[in-house]
Write a protein that holds these residues in place. Structure first.
Motif, PDB file in Angstrom:
ATOM      1  N   UNK A  16     -48.010  36.875   5.108  1.00 36.91           N
ATOM      2  CA  UNK A  16     -47.868  37.635   3.868  1.00 36.91           C
ATOM      3  C   UNK A  16     -49.151  37.582   3.038  1.00 36.91           C
ATOM      4  N   UNK A  17     -49.691  36.379   2.872  1.00 33.05           N
ATOM      5  CA  UNK A  17     -50.892  36.251   2.042  1.00 33.05           C
ATOM      6  C   UNK A  17     -52.087  36.935   2.692  1.00 33.05           C
ATOM      7  N   UNK A  51     -47.684  31.492  -3.554  1.00 35.76           N
ATOM      8  CA  UNK A  51     -46.254  31.240  -3.376  1.00 35.76           C
ATOM      9  C   UNK A  51     -45.778  30.332  -4.490  1.00 35.76           C
ATOM     10  N   UNK A 111     -40.294  26.355   0.004  1.00 33.91           N
ATOM     11  CA  UNK A 111     -39.446  27.027   1.006  1.00 33.91           C
ATOM     12  C   UNK A 111     -40.143  28.223   1.609  1.00 33.91           C
ATOM     13  N   UNK A 112     -40.833  28.937   0.756  1.00 30.43           N
ATOM     14  CA  UNK A 112     -41.403  30.185   1.220  1.00 30.43           C
ATOM     15  C   UNK A 112     -42.835  29.965   1.710  1.00 30.43           C
ATOM     16  N   UNK A 113     -43.196  28.733   2.019  1.00 31.19           N
ATOM     17  CA  UNK A 113     -44.554  28.452   2.483  1.00 31.19           C
ATOM     18  C   UNK A 113     -44.545  27.876   3.895  1.00 31.19           C
ATOM     19  N   UNK A 114     -45.706  27.785   4.497  1.00 29.82           N
ATOM     20  CA  UNK A 114     -45.833  27.250   5.840  1.00 29.82           C
ATOM     21  C   UNK A 114     -45.575  25.753   5.880  1.00 29.82           C
ATOM     22  N   UNK A 124     -58.566  33.536   1.951  1.00 30.79           N
ATOM     23  CA  UNK A 124     -57.764  34.560   1.281  1.00 30.79           C
ATOM     24  C   UNK A 124     -58.122  34.707  -0.188  1.00 30.79           C
ATOM     25  N   UNK A 177     -52.565  35.999  -5.762  1.00 36.06           N
ATOM     26  CA  UNK A 177     -51.598  35.941  -4.674  1.00 36.06           C
ATOM     27  C   UNK A 177     -51.131  34.503  -4.566  1.00 36.06           C
ATOM     28  N   UNK A 181     -57.037  27.752   5.239  1.00 40.00           N
ATOM     29  CA  UNK A 181     -56.676  29.155   5.440  1.00 40.00           C
ATOM     30  C   UNK A 181     -56.744  29.911   4.107  1.00 40.00           C
ATOM     31  N   UNK A 233     -39.453  33.980   5.317  1.00 39.70           N
ATOM     32  CA  UNK A 233     -40.729  33.542   4.760  1.00 39.70           C
ATOM     33  C   UNK A 233     -41.801  33.443   5.837  1.00 39.70           C
ATOM     34  N   UNK A 234     -42.992  33.799   5.505  1.00 35.94           N
ATOM     35  CA  UNK A 234     -44.157  33.590   6.351  1.00 35.94           C
ATOM     36  C   UNK A 234     -45.376  33.698   5.462  1.00 35.94           C
ATOM     37  N   UNK A 235     -45.652  32.592   4.808  1.00 35.61           N
ATOM     38  CA  UNK A 235     -46.700  32.613   3.791  1.00 35.61           C
ATOM     39  C   UNK A 235     -48.025  33.104   4.325  1.00 35.61           C
ATOM     40  N   UNK A 236     -48.405  32.547   5.465  1.00 38.07           N
ATOM     41  CA  UNK A 236     -49.714  32.869   6.000  1.00 38.07           C
ATOM     42  C   UNK A 236     -49.866  34.376   6.221  1.00 38.07           C
ATOM     43  N   UNK A 278     -42.984  24.696   8.060  1.00 40.08           N
ATOM     44  CA  UNK A 278     -43.255  24.604   9.497  1.00 40.08           C
ATOM     45  C   UNK A 278     -44.091  23.376   9.835  1.00 40.08           C
TER      46      UNK A 278
END
Lengths: 304, 304, 304
Positions: B53-54, C70, C74-77, C94, C68, C90, B48-51, C80
């Motif tokens: 990817x988006x 998520x 889990x699949x988001x920043x 987008x 676009x 951010x 995963x790397x939302x930033x 982190x």
């Protein structure tokens, strides 16, 4: 309104029309690039299947439509105990057509009975995966001109392989097909396929346990994965698997115009060294899967 | 056909062209809003790397194209043992260009060797993240007019920070850059960066262990996260981290036209009180990341 | 710039305008099919909610925009350690508008304070779910012509049910509404709803513990799930739940033009045999949820 639950839902005539359309799409993709403008496909995948999902999404996007959906059950209302019947009723308000993958046999059929939009079975457990079969048929027809007078080898796990059963069921509607069933003893096709499908319809077949013996006869070799977990023990798996791995050496025994198909994903049953052989058509097959899905979406939405 | 694996894949001249295009996109976004009509981007994110990817998805949508893909390995065929080479071959039939993030170094490179469509490395383990570096360069150029005669402070984890290594590698192609490397002793840049990149190319640099000492010299301060797990013990972490946290007090020591960058996400290494300082450009940087990705997509698709 | 955090963010007049717009969209969908061309919706779902997410996505796609985002944390920043404030800053680069679902109360509000684009609260923990309430109000108004002089039964878990509290809060701005609160003793509406909302505003209500007793009086029956985990023990759950399950037998006691609503997903609190009753409007309600979200997106983007 019409759904697609099994490849046999279409009569042979309807199937020909569908494949004619897919062929035309393949040859003139630009003519179809706005056909589904304003239409939405819902991909309802209760278990992950990237390849199938993305093939459907590519198909809809190629037609100028758009896509919404979910790619696993965790992120769906199923986790809150909702039935597929309820989900599809709601999805009917969100989209114009739905592709559903579900781990339970029959779930897409249940959904289709309550749906207000066409439902495509994108795989239900070990039961059906009709768009794979349509892809297989279309690939054979498109590359061979017609589905007729062909010796077709099916190799690998013929016992549990849903794809293989479905393809045999579909092929026994075409003339002059001979089947060569290549598998270890433990993974032979089930009795009902032999008796109720092949013999009952009067189709010629033979069962062998080594690829080498029959390579020279085949017009088409349809490879499938032999999954480790199908074997009782590791030794059997190691002993047997090599008989069913396609290598450049084995390809030397094959006809010049033979073609190799595989539903993918492959693990190791086809050596990557075979990929550059012009007879290796499995990636072409994946590409043709998009064309037939485009044709299917157009047909079910009555946009033809 | 061309891929992007490393920021150094482009010559300086090509990079200038790419950034010229990004600048034009920034200034005239409407002129580009249909450039990718009918084109599809596949986002193949094995982690995963939302930033990131988006940012890619926004870029493609801004160009009038569409997007398909997956956002984690669980929901991909990787779970069935498929190789990235096979996946990209299939994706080549589904999309026109692919952005791939993978936890393994080199996976996007392997994919690019079998791909029929351009592949962009969207991050491969601790190895490369070229579109972040392109974003950094473009932000500096766009805000400063050119990349030249600048004192650039790099602060935080300079030992493991992929972003920092990649940026240094890219900056040593520009004239008059002085590097100020700000980190705790334990997290200094690796020797090969000092010797093979900075010294070999004749670039001036100094290493310090406190932000305060050098704030006044900097034209650009590039902040990165100091990850707790990089330290041997909690005490070291607590003792050290404050030296590298950017606060309004530290900002008072900085030049009036200094600018602060950060690849984001930030945890606590920049106090939120700094956000309203006009010199805080890290959110602008995220925005500019979309423009450079738009330019990259257009360039690789040869739509320029 | 305006956000939507609570259904009460809109004045009654604004709400009427919003519902007028939704009604027009419902009647002339084609007139709106390109209104958001070139606009992007970000769906930032920190916890899964397929129904709500897909409803927003369908709404934006119906308006010709794109999507676009998520669908889980889990699949988001977030994984982190990034704050929602940073994420929305951010995302502001987008997308043009954001729908945010978050397990923590107030998270969308925090996000909205830093956002450069309109933020819609798509549910924050047990706190608010304003687009569900807008859906409920619009469904009532659209099917009844106006929200006035109605006896509304609310049945199920009235203690923890966020949807019910929010709906009551919204309905006490309309004239002539009588509330019938149907729940087991353990799941009655909280005191503050009775005292501060109903009594303080002078609304008539009664509390009963059986559906049968009041069916005949109701113009609208709003059903909700009684979640097993709300009960101290299994026995209580089994003993009580049947009093609050809607069946065809119970429907026989109801007015001919009564209508049944439910926020969905349903588990078993409405028998599927009720679905074909013309008074069962819960799937229509899901459909109308798309219209009101379309109206909301247009309003917040000032495209009306």
């Amino acid at each position: 309104m019409r759904h697609l639950m099994s490849p046999l839902d279409f009569s042979r005539e309807e199937l020909e029309q569908l494949m004619d359309l897919a062929e035309d799409i393949k040859n003139h993709p630009d003519s179809y690039s706005e056909k589904c403008h304003g239409k939405k496909l819902a991909t309802c995948f209760y278990e992950p299947s990237t390849r199938t999902r993305l093939s459907f999404e590519a198909a809809m996007l190629n037609l100028g439509g758009s896509v919404l959906g979910f790619s696993s059950a965790d992120s769906s209302s199923a986790a809150k105990g909702e039935s597929v019947s309820d989900t599809i009723r709601v999805i009917s308000s969100y989209a114009d057509i739905c592709a559903m993958r579900h781990p339970k046999e029959g779930a897409p059929l249940v959904a289709s009975q309550r749906s207000l939009i066409p439902v495509i079975n994108a795989g239900d457990g070990g039961h059906q995966h009709p768009t794979q079969t349509l892809t297989d048929l279309f690939t054979i027809r498109s590359l061979r001109g017609e589905i007729k007078d062909l010796t077709i080898g099916l190799c690998g796990d013929l016992k549990f392989g849903r794809t293989v059963h479905s393809l045999i069921n579909a092929l026994v509607r075409y003339p002059g097909i001979k089947f060569v069933l290549i598998s270890p003893e433990e993974l032979k096709v089930p009795e009902y396929i032999r008796e109720d499908v092949l013999e009952k319809n009067g189709y010629e077949y033979k069962e062998v346990d080594s690829l080498d013996d029959v390579m020279g006869e085949l017009d088409i070799l349809y490879m499938t994965r032999v999954q480790k977990e199908r074997f009782f023990n590791e030794e059997d798996y190691i002993r047997l698997k090599d008989f069913f791995i396609l290598t450049p050496e084995k390809m030397k025994l094959a006809k010049e115009n033979m073609m190799v198909l595989h539903p993918l994903p492959r693990v190791n049953e086809i050596s990557v060294d075979v990929d550059d052989d012009p007879r290796a058509m499995y990636f072409t097959q994946a590409k043709y899967g998009v064309f037939i899905r485009m044709a299917l979406i157009l047909t079910l939405l009555e946009l033809v």
